[in-house]
Design a protein around this motif. Sequence first.
Motif, PDB file in Angstrom:
ATOM      1  N   LYS A 208       0.858  -1.185   0.000  1.00  0.00           N
ATOM      2  CA  LYS A 208       0.000   0.000   0.000  1.00  0.00           C
ATOM      3  C   LYS A 208       0.889   1.227   0.000  1.00  0.00           C
ATOM      4  O   LYS A 208       1.720   1.412   0.889  1.00  0.00           O
ATOM      5  CB  LYS A 208      -0.914   0.024   1.229  1.00  0.00           C
ATOM      6  CG  LYS A 208      -1.773   1.282   1.299  1.00  0.00           C
ATOM      7  CD  LYS A 208      -2.641   1.305   2.546  1.00  0.00           C
ATOM      8  CE  LYS A 208      -3.482   2.587   2.575  1.00  0.00           C
ATOM      9  NZ  LYS A 208      -4.347   2.642   3.768  1.00  0.00           N
ATOM     10  N   VAL A 209       0.711   2.089  -1.008  1.00  0.00           N
ATOM     11  CA  VAL A 209       1.485   3.320  -1.129  1.00  0.00           C
ATOM     12  C   VAL A 209       0.578   4.504  -0.808  1.00  0.00           C
ATOM     13  O   VAL A 209      -0.490   4.659  -1.402  1.00  0.00           O
ATOM     14  CB  VAL A 209       2.057   3.479  -2.555  1.00  0.00           C
ATOM     15  CG1 VAL A 209       2.816   4.799  -2.676  1.00  0.00           C
ATOM     16  CG2 VAL A 209       2.966   2.309  -2.902  1.00  0.00           C
ATOM     17  N   GLY A 210       1.031   5.352   0.114  1.00  0.00           N
ATOM     18  CA  GLY A 210       0.274   6.550   0.446  1.00  0.00           C
ATOM     19  C   GLY A 210      -0.909   6.274   1.361  1.00  0.00           C
ATOM     20  O   GLY A 210      -1.127   5.158   1.829  1.00  0.00           O
ATOM     21  N   GLY A 211      -1.662   7.329   1.619  1.00  0.00           N
ATOM     22  CA  GLY A 211      -2.781   7.210   2.554  1.00  0.00           C
ATOM     23  C   GLY A 211      -2.270   7.023   3.968  1.00  0.00           C
ATOM     24  O   GLY A 211      -1.174   7.470   4.332  1.00  0.00           O
ATOM     25  N   ASN A 212      -3.043   6.321   4.765  1.00  0.00           N
ATOM     26  CA  ASN A 212      -2.657   6.013   6.139  1.00  0.00           C
ATOM     27  C   ASN A 212      -2.260   4.544   6.237  1.00  0.00           C
ATOM     28  O   ASN A 212      -2.853   3.692   5.571  1.00  0.00           O
ATOM     29  CB  ASN A 212      -3.825   6.279   7.090  1.00  0.00           C
ATOM     30  CG  ASN A 212      -4.158   7.757   7.173  1.00  0.00           C
ATOM     31  OD1 ASN A 212      -3.320   8.572   7.542  1.00  0.00           O
ATOM     32  ND2 ASN A 212      -5.392   8.112   6.820  1.00  0.00           N
ATOM     33  N   PRO A 213      -1.270   4.220   7.054  1.00  0.00           N
ATOM     34  CA  PRO A 213      -0.879   2.817   7.193  1.00  0.00           C
ATOM     35  C   PRO A 213      -1.980   1.995   7.855  1.00  0.00           C
ATOM     36  O   PRO A 213      -2.695   2.488   8.729  1.00  0.00           O
ATOM     37  CB  PRO A 213       0.375   2.887   8.078  1.00  0.00           C
ATOM     38  CG  PRO A 213       0.243   4.167   8.848  1.00  0.00           C
ATOM     39  CD  PRO A 213      -0.450   5.115   7.917  1.00  0.00           C
ATOM     40  N   ARG A 214      -2.130   0.765   7.426  1.00  0.00           N
ATOM     41  CA  ARG A 214      -3.041  -0.158   8.102  1.00  0.00           C
ATOM     42  C   ARG A 214      -2.241  -0.853   9.198  1.00  0.00           C
ATOM     43  O   ARG A 214      -1.410  -1.710   8.939  1.00  0.00           O
ATOM     44  CB  ARG A 214      -3.615  -1.175   7.114  1.00  0.00           C
ATOM     45  CG  ARG A 214      -4.642  -2.105   7.761  1.00  0.00           C
ATOM     46  CD  ARG A 214      -5.410  -2.893   6.722  1.00  0.00           C
ATOM     47  NE  ARG A 214      -4.606  -3.916   6.074  1.00  0.00           N
ATOM     48  CZ  ARG A 214      -5.035  -4.660   5.055  1.00  0.00           C
ATOM     49  NH1 ARG A 214      -6.253  -4.453   4.545  1.00  0.00           N
ATOM     50  NH2 ARG A 214      -4.255  -5.579   4.512  1.00  0.00           N
ATOM     51  N   LEU A 215      -2.485  -0.456  10.425  1.00  0.00           N
ATOM     52  CA  LEU A 215      -1.690  -0.912  11.561  1.00  0.00           C
ATOM     53  C   LEU A 215      -2.251  -2.190  12.171  1.00  0.00           C
ATOM     54  O   LEU A 215      -3.460  -2.434  12.149  1.00  0.00           O
ATOM     55  CB  LEU A 215      -1.626   0.181  12.628  1.00  0.00           C
ATOM     56  CG  LEU A 215      -0.989   1.511  12.191  1.00  0.00           C
ATOM     57  CD1 LEU A 215      -1.196   2.574  13.265  1.00  0.00           C
ATOM     58  CD2 LEU A 215       0.502   1.333  11.893  1.00  0.00           C
ATOM     59  N   ILE A 216      -1.358  -2.964  12.750  1.00  0.00           N
ATOM     60  CA  ILE A 216      -1.751  -4.142  13.520  1.00  0.00           C
ATOM     61  C   ILE A 216      -1.838  -3.780  14.993  1.00  0.00           C
ATOM     62  O   ILE A 216      -2.744  -4.223  15.703  1.00  0.00           O
ATOM     63  CB  ILE A 216      -0.742  -5.286  13.293  1.00  0.00           C
ATOM     64  CG1 ILE A 216      -0.721  -5.662  11.801  1.00  0.00           C
ATOM     65  CG2 ILE A 216      -1.099  -6.507  14.133  1.00  0.00           C
ATOM     66  CD1 ILE A 216       0.365  -6.639  11.418  1.00  0.00           C
ATOM     67  N   GLN A 217      -0.891  -2.960  15.445  1.00  0.00           N
ATOM     68  CA  GLN A 217      -0.951  -2.380  16.797  1.00  0.00           C
ATOM     69  C   GLN A 217      -0.893  -0.861  16.664  1.00  0.00           C
ATOM     70  O   GLN A 217       0.101  -0.326  16.174  1.00  0.00           O
ATOM     71  CB  GLN A 217       0.211  -2.866  17.673  1.00  0.00           C
ATOM     72  CG  GLN A 217       0.153  -4.336  18.050  1.00  0.00           C
ATOM     73  CD  GLN A 217       1.110  -5.166  17.219  1.00  0.00           C
ATOM     74  OE1 GLN A 217       2.188  -4.704  16.859  1.00  0.00           O
ATOM     75  NE2 GLN A 217       0.724  -6.393  16.911  1.00  0.00           N
ATOM     76  N   ASN A 218      -1.935  -0.210  17.084  1.00  0.00           N
ATOM     77  CA  ASN A 218      -2.013   1.252  16.960  1.00  0.00           C
ATOM     78  C   ASN A 218      -1.485   1.916  18.232  1.00  0.00           C
ATOM     79  O   ASN A 218      -2.244   2.376  19.085  1.00  0.00           O
ATOM     80  CB  ASN A 218      -3.455   1.673  16.693  1.00  0.00           C
ATOM     81  CG  ASN A 218      -3.566   3.128  16.264  1.00  0.00           C
ATOM     82  OD1 ASN A 218      -2.566   3.816  16.100  1.00  0.00           O
ATOM     83  ND2 ASN A 218      -4.785   3.595  16.094  1.00  0.00           N
ATOM     84  N   GLU A 219      -0.156   1.951  18.338  1.00  0.00           N
ATOM     85  CA  GLU A 219       0.497   2.506  19.521  1.00  0.00           C
ATOM     86  C   GLU A 219       1.373   3.693  19.114  1.00  0.00           C
ATOM     87  O   GLU A 219       2.114   3.626  18.133  1.00  0.00           O
ATOM     88  CB  GLU A 219       1.357   1.452  20.216  1.00  0.00           C
ATOM     89  CG  GLU A 219       0.595   0.200  20.659  1.00  0.00           C
ATOM     90  CD  GLU A 219      -0.346   0.476  21.816  1.00  0.00           C
ATOM     91  OE1 GLU A 219      -0.224   1.543  22.445  1.00  0.00           O
ATOM     92  OE2 GLU A 219      -1.203  -0.386  22.103  1.00  0.00           O
TER      93      GLU A 219
END
Length: 275
Positions: free
Chosen positions: A201-212
Motif C-alpha cells: 500500500k502506497v500513500g494514505g494512512n498505514p493499516r496498523l496491527i498495533q495502533n500505539e
Amino acid sequence: MWALLSRFNDETPEGNPKAPLMRMLYNPGAREDREENSFLCGTRETLQFGMREAGIDVNDVYVTYLLKCQPMRAYNKTEARAACLPHLTAAAAGWIGGSAPDFFDDQSDLIHEGNQKYVFYLSLVHPFKPESMISIFIPEDYEEYLENNIYPNCSVKVIEHPISTESVKDMFTNPGLIKHAISDGKLSHDKKSMDQPFLIKVGGNPRLIQNEDYYFTKLKEESFSFLFQVDEDGYPETLLQEDYNYPFGFGSLYIFAKMGTTEIQHPVAGFWQFS
C-alpha cells in the motif's frame, strides 16, 4: 484520500513453483507438429536429457520463459533478449524473493555488517521516482530484527538506488522465499483499502496491527512521513518455501521517508508489526 495497492503478476511457467531450481528459456516450444502429432522440441529434449544425466527429478525444476508465447516464426534471440529483459522489471512494479538487483553485485560490504548477514526481501520501483528503485534487506537472524523493530533502531535495511534488473548471483537470496513479480497497483480510496487485501500500500494512512504512539515517536521528531507498507496478508500461497516461516510473523513492514515540497528522500524502515 487515496492509496495505491499492489498485488502479483501471473506468468506462464511450468513445473513445481516451490522447486529449488529455476531455468529461464527463451520461449515456450511447440508441442505438436503440423499434423498435430505430439513431439518434444529440441530445447526441452536437451533440458530433460541433462536433468536425467545429472540425476535431477522433474519436480525439482521450475521453468519459465523470456517470451510468454510461442513464436510463429524465427527471430533474433539476442535482440529479443535485449528488448525483453528490461521489461521484466519495468513491466512490473518489482519483485519479492529471488536475487537482489544487480546494483548490489560485489557490494556485500554495503549490506552485511560484521558478523550480521542480510538476505534480500524485495525490490520496488520507487512510486514517485520511476528512475529509481527501493530495495529491502532483512537480517538472517530473526531474533536480531525482532528485538530491533522500531526506528531508529530497526535492523531492516531500506536502500534507494537506480533501476536494476535482477542479478544472476544468489549472494543475498533468501532461501525461504520463491520469487514472484509484483504487479502495478490500482487506486483505492484510503478508507476502503483498510478492508482490502494487498501486498503493498502506497500513500494514505498505514493499516496498523498495533495502533500505539511509540512506533511513531522518533519518526515524527525527525519529520518522516508514511511512504508505503508491505503486508504479509497479501502473500500468494506459493511465496514461502516449505518449512519456512513468514519473515515478519504474518505481519507488516512500514516504510517512511522525508517528504519535501519537490522531492521524497531518505526512505527508512519505520517499524514492523505482527499479529
